[in-house]
Design a protein around this motif. Structure first.
Motif, short mmCIF file in Angstrom:
data_model
loop_
_atom_site.label_atom_id
_atom_site.label_comp_id
_atom_site.label_asym_id
_atom_site.label_seq_id
_atom_site.Cartn_x
_atom_site.Cartn_y
_atom_site.Cartn_z
N ALA A 70 8.89 36.57 -2.30
CA ALA A 70 8.26 37.88 -2.10
C ALA A 70 7.64 37.97 -0.72
CB ALA A 70 7.21 38.11 -3.18
N VAL A 71 7.79 39.13 -0.10
CA VAL A 71 7.25 39.36 1.24
C VAL A 71 5.88 40.01 1.11
CG1 VAL A 71 7.60 40.52 3.44
CG2 VAL A 71 9.57 39.70 2.13
N PRO A 72 4.85 39.44 1.69
CA PRO A 72 3.50 40.06 1.61
C PRO A 72 3.43 41.33 2.45
CG PRO A 72 3.46 38.13 3.03
CD PRO A 72 4.82 38.15 2.42
N VAL A 73 2.97 42.40 1.86
CA VAL A 73 2.87 43.69 2.55
C VAL A 73 1.59 44.39 2.13
CG1 VAL A 73 5.38 44.00 2.75
CG2 VAL A 73 4.16 44.88 0.74
N SER A 74 1.25 45.42 2.87
CA SER A 74 0.18 46.34 2.49
C SER A 74 0.82 47.67 2.11
CB SER A 74 -0.81 46.55 3.64
OG SER A 74 -1.45 45.35 3.97
N VAL A 75 0.28 48.33 1.10
CA VAL A 75 0.88 49.56 0.61
C VAL A 75 -0.18 50.65 0.52
CG1 VAL A 75 2.68 48.36 -0.69
CG2 VAL A 75 0.48 48.91 -1.79
N VAL A 76 0.30 51.87 0.38
CA VAL A 76 -0.60 53.01 0.18
C VAL A 76 0.09 53.97 -0.77
CG1 VAL A 76 0.31 54.33 2.14
CG2 VAL A 76 -2.00 54.76 1.34
N GLN A 77 -0.68 54.57 -1.64
CA GLN A 77 -0.14 55.53 -2.59
C GLN A 77 -0.16 56.92 -1.98
OE1 GLN A 77 -2.29 56.17 -6.30
NE2 GLN A 77 -0.36 56.28 -7.41
N VAL A 78 0.96 57.61 -2.05
CA VAL A 78 1.10 58.94 -1.46
C VAL A 78 0.47 59.96 -2.40
CG1 VAL A 78 2.69 60.72 -0.67
CG2 VAL A 78 3.20 58.30 -0.26
N SER A 79 -0.38 60.78 -1.85
CA SER A 79 -0.99 61.86 -2.64
C SER A 79 -0.74 63.18 -1.94
CB SER A 79 -2.49 61.63 -2.81
OG SER A 79 -3.13 61.60 -1.55
N GLU A 80 -0.63 64.21 -2.73
CA GLU A 80 -0.39 65.54 -2.15
C GLU A 80 -1.65 66.02 -1.47
OE1 GLU A 80 0.13 69.16 -4.64
OE2 GLU A 80 2.17 69.12 -3.86
N SER A 81 -1.50 66.44 -0.24
CA SER A 81 -2.65 66.89 0.54
C SER A 81 -2.69 68.40 0.60
CB SER A 81 -2.58 66.32 1.97
OG SER A 81 -2.50 64.91 1.92
N GLY A 82 -3.79 68.91 1.04
CA GLY A 82 -3.93 70.35 1.17
C GLY A 82 -3.16 70.89 2.35
N ASN A 83 -3.29 72.20 2.59
CA ASN A 83 -2.58 72.83 3.70
C ASN A 83 -2.98 72.18 5.02
OD1 ASN A 83 -1.48 74.51 1.84
ND2 ASN A 83 -2.78 76.27 2.33
N ALA A 84 -1.98 71.86 5.83
CA ALA A 84 -2.24 71.21 7.11
C ALA A 84 -2.48 72.25 8.19
CB ALA A 84 -1.05 70.34 7.50
N ALA A 85 -3.48 72.04 8.99
CA ALA A 85 -3.77 72.95 10.10
C ALA A 85 -3.77 72.14 11.39
CB ALA A 85 -5.12 73.63 9.90
N TYR A 86 -2.93 72.55 12.34
CA TYR A 86 -2.84 71.86 13.62
C TYR A 86 -2.29 72.85 14.64
CZ TYR A 86 2.00 71.47 12.04
OH TYR A 86 3.25 71.76 11.56
N TYR A 87 -2.15 72.41 15.87
CA TYR A 87 -1.68 73.29 16.93
C TYR A 87 -0.29 72.88 17.40
CZ TYR A 87 -6.37 75.24 17.44
OH TYR A 87 -7.56 75.88 17.22
N ASP A 88 0.61 73.87 17.48
CA ASP A 88 1.87 73.68 18.19
C ASP A 88 1.60 73.99 19.66
OD1 ASP A 88 3.46 73.06 15.94
OD2 ASP A 88 3.59 75.18 15.43
N GLU A 89 2.18 73.19 20.53
CA GLU A 89 1.90 73.35 21.96
C GLU A 89 3.17 73.69 22.73
OE1 GLU A 89 -0.03 69.77 23.19
OE2 GLU A 89 -1.96 70.35 22.30
N TYR A 90 3.04 74.59 23.70
CA TYR A 90 4.16 75.05 24.50
C TYR A 90 3.74 75.11 25.97
CZ TYR A 90 5.60 76.84 19.91
OH TYR A 90 5.92 76.95 18.57
N VAL A 113 8.41 42.33 -2.87
CA VAL A 113 7.17 42.29 -2.09
C VAL A 113 6.01 41.91 -2.99
CG1 VAL A 113 8.00 44.02 -0.47
CG2 VAL A 113 6.68 44.74 -2.47
N THR A 114 4.99 41.43 -2.35
CA THR A 114 3.73 41.17 -3.04
C THR A 114 2.62 41.84 -2.26
OG1 THR A 114 2.19 39.45 -3.78
CG2 THR A 114 3.42 39.00 -1.77
N THR A 115 1.71 42.41 -2.97
CA THR A 115 0.61 43.13 -2.33
C THR A 115 -0.69 42.48 -2.73
OG1 THR A 115 0.51 44.68 -4.18
CG2 THR A 115 1.90 45.29 -2.31
N ASP A 116 -1.37 41.95 -1.74
CA ASP A 116 -2.64 41.30 -2.00
C ASP A 116 -3.80 42.26 -1.85
OD1 ASP A 116 -1.34 38.92 -2.44
OD2 ASP A 116 -1.42 38.34 -0.32
N THR A 117 -3.52 43.39 -1.15
CA THR A 117 -4.59 44.35 -0.90
C THR A 117 -4.62 45.39 -1.99
OG1 THR A 117 -3.11 45.68 0.45
CG2 THR A 117 -4.45 44.03 1.59
#
Length: 375
Positions: A32-52, A362-366
């Motif tokens: 097994a390969v040691p890795v770190s993982v994260v669980q995906v959760s649905e986020s709210g509406n994203a607000a950011y700037y498109d640049e031109y 894989v194995t996850t220690d975290t």
């Protein structure tokens, strides 16, 4: 001989022990390969700037060129000053044009005298004709002379008006209110009608900002143009790390898409009361982009690029990972938006991806953590 046999036996024994130790210490191929993982959760509406990338341009700009040839005899403004429509800017030597105008007026007076004479002759011949005291042909000649005199007077007046126009053109006025630049002609400079550029005048409040968008974004910007009746934070302007303190709005979207580039020009307008914006400046247009649907945000380090496509490793059953193709959105700091490819609740690898392959165990220690939240 006995010594040689003893030596060989010892060598074989040592080799056997070494091989045994190697077999005991070697990691199995499916470890097994040691890795770190994260669980995906649905986020709210994203607000950011498109640049031109954008360029600042005046809404109205005009080069000032003379309509007559001559020498500059007067400059009636300060370089870079605000000027009003109709304000006197330049004067060109009028002596020649004034002399020509006086000559043209004299010619008009001559033709007026000829007309009076022709009019009296015609009246006299018509009176004699009423008494049948003159040949009809003489009356016709008098009428023709009168008509010719009228046309000659009209031609003389037209010529005088043309010369008078040259006199008027020797004084140049501001075509509209705006800011005038640094004069390219000085007192005594010889200028040529229609060729010499004396100066440039332009408006600067409000200031226009031009940039191009892909044709796929036309619908989005058209909706912004129709829905934004007031100026808000949707459109802002950046100069490096400095953000212009006032917001803009869409002035116009060009009439057609460029067939070669598939792009179309958009023009914004920004207030410029303090005259901080100058025509020709380069800037970055920032367009607030609020995602209309809920999206996912994951650490950018979890994404693997292969031949121009992007993948993440998703943790499946039996602690195995599978490679999943994703469509990326905008990068926001250390994180990136995922448009397609991931569902809420799935677990992805964030560290150790360089050691993985399809189906790897894989194995996850975290402790599993949720995906980063949007700001």
């Amino acid at each position: 001989m006995n010594i040689f046999k003893g030596f060989m036996a010892t060598a074989l024994l040592l080799s056997f022990v070494a091989c045994k130790d190697k077999k005991q210490t070697a990691a199995p191929a499916n470890a097994a390969v040691p890795v770190s993982v994260v669980q995906v959760s649905e986020s709210g509406n994203a607000a950011y700037y498109d640049e031109y990338p954008a360029t600042l341009v005046p809404l109205n700009q005009s080069e000032i060129r003379p309509q007559v040839t001559g020498y500059i005899t007067g400059i009636h403004f300060q370089d870079g000053a605000k000027v009003s429509k109709g304000q006197k800017l330049y004067t060109i030597d009028q002596q020649t044009y004034q002399a020509n105008y006086q000559a043209a007026l004299a010619q008009v007076a001559v033709q007026e005298t000829n007309l009076i004479k022709a009019q009296k002759d015609a009246e006299r011949y018509h009176a004699l004709d009423a008494q049948d005291a003159i040949a009809k042909q003489q009356v016709d000649y008098a009428d023709a002379a009168l008509a010719a005199a009228k046309k000659q007077l009209a031609a003389a007046k037209a010529s005088a008006n043309a010369v008078r126009a040259n006199v008027n053109f020797a004084t140049i006025y501001a075509p509209f209110s705006g800011t005038i630049g640094i004069s390219q002609a000085r007192l005594g400079t010889s200028v040529v009608a229609g060729q010499s550029v004396l100066n440039t005048i332009s408006t600067d409040n409000p200031m226009a900002v031009d940039f191009v968008i892909d044709q796929k974004e036309i619908y989005r910007f058209s909706k912004l143009q129709q829905s934004k009746n007031t100026i808000d934070s949707t459109f802002s302007l950046a100069f490096g790390d400095d953000i212009y303190p006032q917001y803009g709005s869409i002035k116009i979207i060009d009439r057609a898409v460029d067939a070669q580039t598939g792009a179309i020009k958009v023009r914004l307008v920004f207030p410029n009361n303090n005259h901080l914006l100058k025509a020709g400046m380069s800037a970055t247009v920032r367009v607030l982009n609020a995602a209309s649907s809920r999206t996912t945000l994951v650490p950018y380090k979890s994404v693997v690029e292969q031949l121009g496509e992007f993948f993440v490793y998703v943790l499946a059953d039996s602690s195995k990972v599978t490679q999943r193709k994703v469509v990326l959105g905008r990068q926001l700091g250390p994180n990136v938006l995922i448009r397609e490819g991931l569902q809420a609740g799935e677990t992805i690898v964030t560290e150790g991806v360089q050691n993985l392959r399809e189906g790897a165990v894989v194995t996850t220690d975290t402790t599993k953590a949720k995906a980063p939240a949007k700001k």
